[in-house]
Design a protein around this motif. Structure first.
Motif, PDB file in Angstrom:
ATOM      1  N   GLY A   1      -7.869 -18.931   7.802  1.00 18.02           N
ATOM      2  CA  GLY A   1      -6.880 -19.345   8.838  1.00 18.02           C
ATOM      3  C   GLY A   1      -5.550 -18.550   8.070  1.00 18.02           C
ATOM      4  N   GLY A   2      -5.732 -17.991   6.909  1.00 18.93           N
ATOM      5  CA  GLY A   2      -4.608 -17.292   6.256  1.00 18.93           C
ATOM      6  C   GLY A   2      -4.123 -15.984   6.899  1.00 18.93           C
ATOM      7  N   GLU A   3      -3.158 -15.417   6.267  1.00 19.85           N
ATOM      8  CA  GLU A   3      -2.897 -14.139   6.998  1.00 19.85           C
ATOM      9  C   GLU A   3      -2.609 -13.065   5.627  1.00 19.85           C
ATOM     10  OE1 GLU A   3       0.975 -12.323   9.173  1.00 19.85           O
ATOM     11  OE2 GLU A   3       1.106 -14.431   8.831  1.00 19.85           O
ATOM     12  N   ILE A   4      -2.928 -11.820   6.123  1.00 15.10           N
ATOM     13  CA  ILE A   4      -2.530 -10.594   5.272  1.00 15.10           C
ATOM     14  C   ILE A   4      -1.752  -9.694   5.916  1.00 15.10           C
ATOM     15  CG2 ILE A   4      -3.796  -8.743   4.169  1.00 15.10           C
ATOM     16  CD1 ILE A   4      -6.252  -9.838   4.082  1.00 15.10           C
ATOM     17  N   VAL A   5      -0.724  -9.221   4.987  1.00  8.85           N
ATOM     18  CA  VAL A   5       0.167  -8.367   5.797  1.00  8.85           C
ATOM     19  C   VAL A   5       0.398  -7.279   4.703  1.00  8.85           C
ATOM     20  CG1 VAL A   5       2.715  -7.949   5.887  1.00  8.85           C
ATOM     21  CG2 VAL A   5       1.962 -10.333   6.270  1.00  8.85           C
ATOM     22  N   LEU A   6      -0.009  -6.013   5.472  1.00  8.95           N
ATOM     23  CA  LEU A   6      -0.104  -4.679   4.837  1.00  8.95           C
ATOM     24  C   LEU A   6       1.402  -4.378   4.676  1.00  8.95           C
ATOM     25  CD1 LEU A   6      -3.353  -2.933   6.190  1.00  8.95           C
ATOM     26  CD2 LEU A   6      -2.859  -3.704   3.952  1.00  8.95           C
ATOM     27  N   LEU A   7       1.887  -3.691   3.684  1.00  9.13           N
ATOM     28  CA  LEU A   7       3.280  -3.631   3.604  1.00  9.13           C
ATOM     29  C   LEU A   7       3.362  -2.065   3.023  1.00  9.13           C
ATOM     30  CD1 LEU A   7       6.206  -4.053   3.456  1.00  9.13           C
ATOM     31  CD2 LEU A   7       5.936  -5.086   1.396  1.00  9.13           C
TER      32      LEU A   7
ATOM     33  N   MET B   1       7.927   6.470   8.364  1.00  3.22           N
ATOM     34  CA  MET B   1       7.531   4.991   8.966  1.00  3.22           C
ATOM     35  C   MET B   1       6.392   4.967   9.994  1.00  3.22           C
ATOM     36  SD  MET B   1      11.447   3.365   9.104  1.00  3.22           S
ATOM     37  CE  MET B   1      11.050   1.542   8.733  1.00  3.22           C
ATOM     38  N   ARG B   2       6.459   5.985  11.006  1.00  2.00           N
ATOM     39  CA  ARG B   2       5.646   5.898  12.068  1.00  2.00           C
ATOM     40  C   ARG B   2       4.187   6.167  11.434  1.00  2.00           C
ATOM     41  NH1 ARG B   2       8.143   8.339  15.433  1.00  2.00           N
ATOM     42  NH2 ARG B   2       8.140  10.580  14.843  1.00  2.00           N
ATOM     43  N   ASP B   3       4.083   7.410  10.595  1.00  2.00           N
ATOM     44  CA  ASP B   3       2.899   7.737   9.868  1.00  2.00           C
ATOM     45  C   ASP B   3       2.330   6.661   9.086  1.00  2.00           C
ATOM     46  OD1 ASP B   3       1.160   9.829   8.879  1.00  2.00           O
ATOM     47  OD2 ASP B   3       2.249   9.711   7.078  1.00  2.00           O
TER      48      ASP B   3
ATOM     49  N   VAL C   1       0.716  -1.040  -0.096  1.00  2.00           N
ATOM     50  CA  VAL C   1       0.021  -0.053   0.040  1.00  2.00           C
ATOM     51  C   VAL C   1       0.924   1.228  -0.105  1.00  2.00           C
ATOM     52  CG1 VAL C   1      -1.715   1.313   1.181  1.00  2.00           C
ATOM     53  CG2 VAL C   1      -1.917  -1.140   1.268  1.00  2.00           C
ATOM     54  N   ALA C   2       0.565   2.055  -0.884  1.00  3.04           N
ATOM     55  CA  ALA C   2       1.038   3.513  -1.017  1.00  3.04           C
ATOM     56  C   ALA C   2       0.321   4.264   0.076  1.00  3.04           C
ATOM     57  CB  ALA C   2       1.274   3.939  -2.354  1.00  3.04           C
ATOM     58  N   ILE C   3       1.123   5.142   0.858  1.00  3.66           N
ATOM     59  CA  ILE C   3       0.411   5.798   1.861  1.00  3.66           C
ATOM     60  C   ILE C   3      -0.435   6.838   1.191  1.00  3.66           C
ATOM     61  CG2 ILE C   3       0.714   7.372   3.900  1.00  3.66           C
ATOM     62  CD1 ILE C   3       0.527   4.195   4.311  1.00  3.66           C
ATOM     63  N   GLY C   4       0.336   7.474   0.390  1.00  2.00           N
ATOM     64  CA  GLY C   4      -0.461   8.596  -0.486  1.00  2.00           C
ATOM     65  C   GLY C   4      -1.534   8.180  -1.074  1.00  2.00           C
ATOM     66  N   ASN C   5      -2.006   7.017  -1.405  1.00  2.00           N
ATOM     67  CA  ASN C   5      -2.925   6.459  -2.189  1.00  2.00           C
ATOM     68  C   ASN C   5      -3.700   5.434  -1.322  1.00  2.00           C
ATOM     69  OD1 ASN C   5      -5.050   6.073  -4.135  1.00  2.00           O
ATOM     70  ND2 ASN C   5      -3.474   5.874  -5.738  1.00  2.00           N
ATOM     71  N   MET C   6      -4.395   5.878  -0.304  1.00  2.00           N
ATOM     72  CA  MET C   6      -5.076   4.934   0.542  1.00  2.00           C
ATOM     73  C   MET C   6      -6.417   4.314   0.262  1.00  2.00           C
ATOM     74  SD  MET C   6      -3.176   4.441   3.152  1.00  2.00           S
ATOM     75  CE  MET C   6      -4.139   3.676   4.399  1.00  2.00           C
ATOM     76  N   ASP C   7      -7.170   5.191  -0.866  1.00  2.00           N
ATOM     77  CA  ASP C   7      -8.078   4.643  -1.417  1.00  2.00           C
ATOM     78  C   ASP C   7      -8.008   3.415  -2.140  1.00  2.00           C
ATOM     79  OD1 ASP C   7      -9.706   6.668  -0.432  1.00  2.00           O
ATOM     80  OD2 ASP C   7      -9.683   7.999  -2.133  1.00  2.00           O
ATOM     81  N   LYS C   8      -6.848   3.436  -2.924  1.00  2.00           N
ATOM     82  CA  LYS C   8      -6.515   2.073  -3.664  1.00  2.00           C
ATOM     83  C   LYS C   8      -6.109   1.121  -2.776  1.00  2.00           C
ATOM     84  CE  LYS C   8      -5.208   3.174  -8.359  1.00  2.00           C
ATOM     85  NZ  LYS C   8      -4.395   3.204  -9.376  1.00  2.00           N
TER      86      LYS C   8
END
Length: 139
Positions: free
Chosen positions: A31-37, A60-62, A9-16
């Protein structure tokens, strides 16, 4: 379908980001896992001297706060990972380190600059060792 999905995910495009997170949830095995990166690009040294010393840490904090907000807003269970470096390389490295079987990345429609530089999604598709879904949905 998939046991571990990396959602870049690009922070500048949270809608996408929300769209592709929802898509990941629909493709996830029970039982699977999603990792937001989110990947924070390194600042070149010649530019860094003009910027505040903690700009990367702040970014990084933002990024973490915004991705955690996305999880709270959607109610989709996911973990958050923040990396820094070249985006495509960081996405691929994260997928390999975490044993992901799918990467989902949003992409804009290619334009003339892609022929010379190439987009992050292009690089991920070419070099990832797992499946890659490129979402080009307009927001």
């Amino acid at each position: 379908m998939y046991r571990k999905i990396i959602v870049a995910v690009a922070i500048g495009n949270m809608d996408k980001g929300e769209i592709i997170l929802r898509k990941a949830a629909s493709l996830l095995d029970e039982g699977g896992e999603i990792v937001l990166l989110n990947v924070i690009e390194d600042v070149p040294t010649y530019v860094a001297v003009e910027l505040p010393a903690n700009i990367v840490e702040d970014a990084m904090r933002d990024g973490r706060e915004k991705l955690e907000g996305l999880i709270a807003r959607t109610g989709i269970r996911a973990t958050v990972e923040i990396r820094n470096g070249p985006p495509a390389k960081a996405i691929i490295s994260s997928a390999e380190n975490l044993g992901a079987d799918l990467i989902i990345v949003a992409s804009h429609l290619p334009d003339f600059s892609n022929y010379f530089i190439g987009a992050t999604a292009d690089r991920v598709v070419r070099h990832a060792k797992c499946s890659v879904l490129v979402d080009r949905q307009k927001v």
